[in-house]
Design a protein around this motif. Structure first.
Motif, PDB file in Angstrom:
ATOM      1  N   GLU A 151     -14.726  -1.318   1.891  1.00  0.00           N
ATOM      2  CA  GLU A 151     -14.241  -0.059   1.313  1.00  0.00           C
ATOM      3  C   GLU A 151     -13.058   0.458   2.135  1.00  0.00           C
ATOM      4  O   GLU A 151     -12.065   0.940   1.585  1.00  0.00           O
ATOM      5  CB  GLU A 151     -15.377   0.957   1.279  1.00  0.00           C
ATOM      6  N   GLN A 152     -13.151   0.309   3.448  1.00  0.00           N
ATOM      7  CA  GLN A 152     -12.047   0.720   4.317  1.00  0.00           C
ATOM      8  C   GLN A 152     -10.814  -0.147   4.095  1.00  0.00           C
ATOM      9  O   GLN A 152      -9.684   0.318   4.207  1.00  0.00           O
ATOM     10  CB  GLN A 152     -12.483   0.666   5.780  1.00  0.00           C
ATOM     11  N   VAL A 153     -11.022  -1.437   3.772  1.00  0.00           N
ATOM     12  CA  VAL A 153      -9.896  -2.325   3.451  1.00  0.00           C
ATOM     13  C   VAL A 153      -9.072  -1.726   2.319  1.00  0.00           C
ATOM     14  O   VAL A 153      -7.844  -1.616   2.388  1.00  0.00           O
ATOM     15  CB  VAL A 153     -10.393  -3.738   3.064  1.00  0.00           C
ATOM     16  N   GLY A 154      -9.764  -1.322   1.239  1.00  0.00           N
ATOM     17  CA  GLY A 154      -9.069  -0.717   0.106  1.00  0.00           C
ATOM     18  C   GLY A 154      -8.377   0.580   0.466  1.00  0.00           C
ATOM     19  O   GLY A 154      -7.265   0.873  -0.020  1.00  0.00           O
ATOM     20  N   GLU A 155      -9.002   1.366   1.319  1.00  0.00           N
ATOM     21  CA  GLU A 155      -8.384   2.629   1.740  1.00  0.00           C
ATOM     22  C   GLU A 155      -7.104   2.383   2.527  1.00  0.00           C
ATOM     23  O   GLU A 155      -6.099   3.086   2.332  1.00  0.00           O
ATOM     24  CB  GLU A 155      -9.387   3.430   2.577  1.00  0.00           C
ATOM     25  N   LEU A 156      -7.121   1.379   3.395  1.00  0.00           N
ATOM     26  CA  LEU A 156      -5.918   1.058   4.170  1.00  0.00           C
ATOM     27  C   LEU A 156      -4.789   0.585   3.257  1.00  0.00           C
ATOM     28  O   LEU A 156      -3.623   0.954   3.447  1.00  0.00           O
ATOM     29  CB  LEU A 156      -6.239  -0.016   5.211  1.00  0.00           C
ATOM     30  N   GLN A 157      -5.120  -0.236   2.269  1.00  0.00           N
ATOM     31  CA  GLN A 157      -4.108  -0.695   1.319  1.00  0.00           C
ATOM     32  C   GLN A 157      -3.492   0.481   0.572  1.00  0.00           C
ATOM     33  O   GLN A 157      -2.262   0.606   0.468  1.00  0.00           O
ATOM     34  CB  GLN A 157      -4.739  -1.645   0.297  1.00  0.00           C
ATOM     35  N   ALA A 158      -4.345   1.343   0.044  1.00  0.00           N
ATOM     36  CA  ALA A 158      -3.865   2.454  -0.781  1.00  0.00           C
ATOM     37  C   ALA A 158      -3.028   3.444   0.025  1.00  0.00           C
ATOM     38  O   ALA A 158      -2.006   3.944  -0.467  1.00  0.00           O
ATOM     39  CB  ALA A 158      -5.051   3.163  -1.427  1.00  0.00           C
ATOM     40  N   ARG A 159      -3.436   3.729   1.253  1.00  0.00           N
ATOM     41  CA  ARG A 159      -2.658   4.672   2.072  1.00  0.00           C
ATOM     42  C   ARG A 159      -1.263   4.135   2.340  1.00  0.00           C
ATOM     43  O   ARG A 159      -0.271   4.880   2.286  1.00  0.00           O
ATOM     44  CB  ARG A 159      -3.380   4.933   3.401  1.00  0.00           C
ATOM     45  N   ALA A 160      -1.187   2.836   2.641  1.00  0.00           N
ATOM     46  CA  ALA A 160       0.121   2.245   2.935  1.00  0.00           C
ATOM     47  C   ALA A 160       1.039   2.305   1.721  1.00  0.00           C
ATOM     48  O   ALA A 160       2.230   2.646   1.843  1.00  0.00           O
ATOM     49  CB  ALA A 160      -0.060   0.793   3.387  1.00  0.00           C
ATOM     50  N   ILE A 161       0.519   1.996   0.545  1.00  0.00           N
ATOM     51  CA  ILE A 161       1.352   1.998  -0.656  1.00  0.00           C
ATOM     52  C   ILE A 161       1.662   3.420  -1.109  1.00  0.00           C
ATOM     53  O   ILE A 161       2.778   3.714  -1.557  1.00  0.00           O
ATOM     54  CB  ILE A 161       0.670   1.194  -1.785  1.00  0.00           C
ATOM     55  N   LEU A 162       0.699   4.314  -0.967  1.00  0.00           N
ATOM     56  CA  LEU A 162       0.941   5.708  -1.348  1.00  0.00           C
ATOM     57  C   LEU A 162       2.002   6.344  -0.458  1.00  0.00           C
ATOM     58  O   LEU A 162       2.815   7.145  -0.921  1.00  0.00           O
ATOM     59  CB  LEU A 162      -0.360   6.509  -1.286  1.00  0.00           C
ATOM     60  N   ASP A 163       2.019   5.970   0.815  1.00  0.00           N
ATOM     61  CA  ASP A 163       3.070   6.464   1.714  1.00  0.00           C
ATOM     62  C   ASP A 163       4.443   5.962   1.269  1.00  0.00           C
ATOM     63  O   ASP A 163       5.440   6.682   1.347  1.00  0.00           O
ATOM     64  CB  ASP A 163       2.807   6.008   3.150  1.00  0.00           C
ATOM     65  N   ALA A 164       4.481   4.712   0.798  1.00  0.00           N
ATOM     66  CA  ALA A 164       5.751   4.124   0.374  1.00  0.00           C
ATOM     67  C   ALA A 164       6.177   4.619  -1.006  1.00  0.00           C
ATOM     68  O   ALA A 164       7.376   4.812  -1.266  1.00  0.00           O
ATOM     69  CB  ALA A 164       5.641   2.601   0.359  1.00  0.00           C
ATOM     70  N   VAL A 165       5.208   4.826  -1.901  1.00  0.00           N
ATOM     71  CA  VAL A 165       5.495   5.241  -3.278  1.00  0.00           C
ATOM     72  C   VAL A 165       4.551   6.389  -3.644  1.00  0.00           C
ATOM     73  O   VAL A 165       3.480   6.161  -4.229  1.00  0.00           O
ATOM     74  CB  VAL A 165       5.315   4.065  -4.261  1.00  0.00           C
TER      75      VAL A 165
END
Length: 357
Positions: A151-165
């Motif tokens: 679940e944390q894996v998905g959170e890390l992915q989403a935070r990185a992309i949300l910061d970029a876009v």
């Protein structure tokens, strides 16, 4: 003659008395000591671990295989390894052969979280405990589950992309729906994205699973997402680096690779090279050497009947499975050298070799 018999009788009485006295003093006669020694149980023999793997088609799992074998051998354990390459029936047959062959404990990476419940049942019938490795087995009395916090894996992915876009159209390229991890990863992604979705800042315009985690299927999915949206995709979150690679190929076919942020996970060499080249934004690094070392140690403990302590449990649909969840790390161009390269997961020469061509 009577005197001789009397002397012999007296000697025997003295020996018996001496034995009784020694027993009273807590010093057992030598014959009694031999009787209370435990029988030979074979405990000095090497523990034999069966490692049933879903696949060896991806770089990630080749590393798991090699590192797990090394970790087990350091503990003087033997490892029997079989990979089914996505074939459920074959994985069950391979595991049954291991069980019949006399393994002491079974470690399993399930291809199908539901189908492999049969393996757990068969192992338990033979008195063999089972560890679910990195992927949870559903609806079975699994003895132990060891993985990263998916679940944390998905959170890390989403935070990185949300910061970029922070605003725009997102495509989600999931993994194989038969793998329980993909549902946990997606849950983590939505934990982060949902507030932005609710505000209307982002729209998930494409959301599809990828059969068998195959990069070519992910490429097809991404191409479909681009066609359906007139190439108006601003960000991509892929369930792992293999599916990210497939998505990037579809973007490249439209001349869009390097323009659209893409997230993956597993820190595969190809992904690290793409991060350096600028075609993949980030990956999630899961130090497999930590996972393999811990599972090997736990497998030996379970095989020896030792107690294993856990602090969390994960529900698999049938029971609360004692679990150990390790922490993943977000990796991008800025910390690539301080993480996967510093740990020796990939060498600097390997990661940067594509730039030298």
């Amino acid at each position: 003659m009577k005197q001789i018999q009397c002397r012999i009788a007296g000697l025997l009485m003295a020996l018996v008395a001496a034995g009784m006295l020694a027993a009273c003093d807590g010093q057992e006669p030598e014959a009694q000591k031999e009787k209370i020694l435990p029988p030979e149980t074979g405990q000095d023999e090497a523990v034999k671990i069966g490692f049933s793997m879903d696949t060896l088609k991806e770089e990630r799992w080749l590393k798991d295989r090699d590192l797990f074998r090394q970790a087990a051998e350091k503990l003087d354990a033997e490892v029997e390894i079989a990979a089914a390459n996505g074939d459920d029936a074959l994985q069950i047959a391979q595991a049954e052969a291991m069980i019949q062959g006399g393994i002491d404990v079974l470690v399993i990476v399930p291809h199908n979280a539901e189908a492999t419940a049969a393996i757990v049942h068969k192992a338990h019938e033979a008195g063999i405990k089972v560890i679910a490795y990195d992927r949870l087995v559903k609806n079975a009395d699994v003895d132990l589950y060891v993985s990263f916090d998916n679940e944390q894996v998905g959170e890390l992915q989403a935070r990185a992309i949300l910061d970029a876009v922070p605003k725009g159209n997102y495509a989600y390229i999931g993994g194989a729906p038969t793998d329980n991890n993909v549902h946990l990863i997606k849950k983590g992604v939505l934990n982060v994205l949902q507030p932005a979705i609710d505000r209307g800042d982002i729209q998930i315009v494409y959301d599809e699973w990828t059969d068998d985690w195959a990069p070519e299927n992910a490429q097809h999915n991404m191409a479909e997402a681009l066609r359906a949206n007139g190439n108006q995709i601003d960000a991509v979150i892929a369930a792992n680096d293999a599916t990210a690679g497939g998505a990037i190929k579809a973007l490249a076919a439209q001349g869009m690779n390097g323009e659209i942020p893409v997230a993956g996970q597993d820190a595969e060499l190809a992904a690290a090279q793409r991060i350096v080249a600028g075609t993949q934004t980030m990956t999630v690094y899961k130090p497999i050497q930590n996972l393999t070392a811990q599972v090997a140690e736990l497998a030996v403990q379970l095989a020896k009947g030792e107690e294993v302590m856990t602090s969390v449990s994960v529900n698999n649909g049938k029971t609360e499975v004692p679990s150990i969840l390790l922490a993943p790390t977000a990796v991008n161009a800025e910390n690539l050298e301080n993480t996967v390269i510093a740990d020796g997961f990939h060498s600097k020469e390997e990661v940067y070799q594509e730039l030298k061509k």
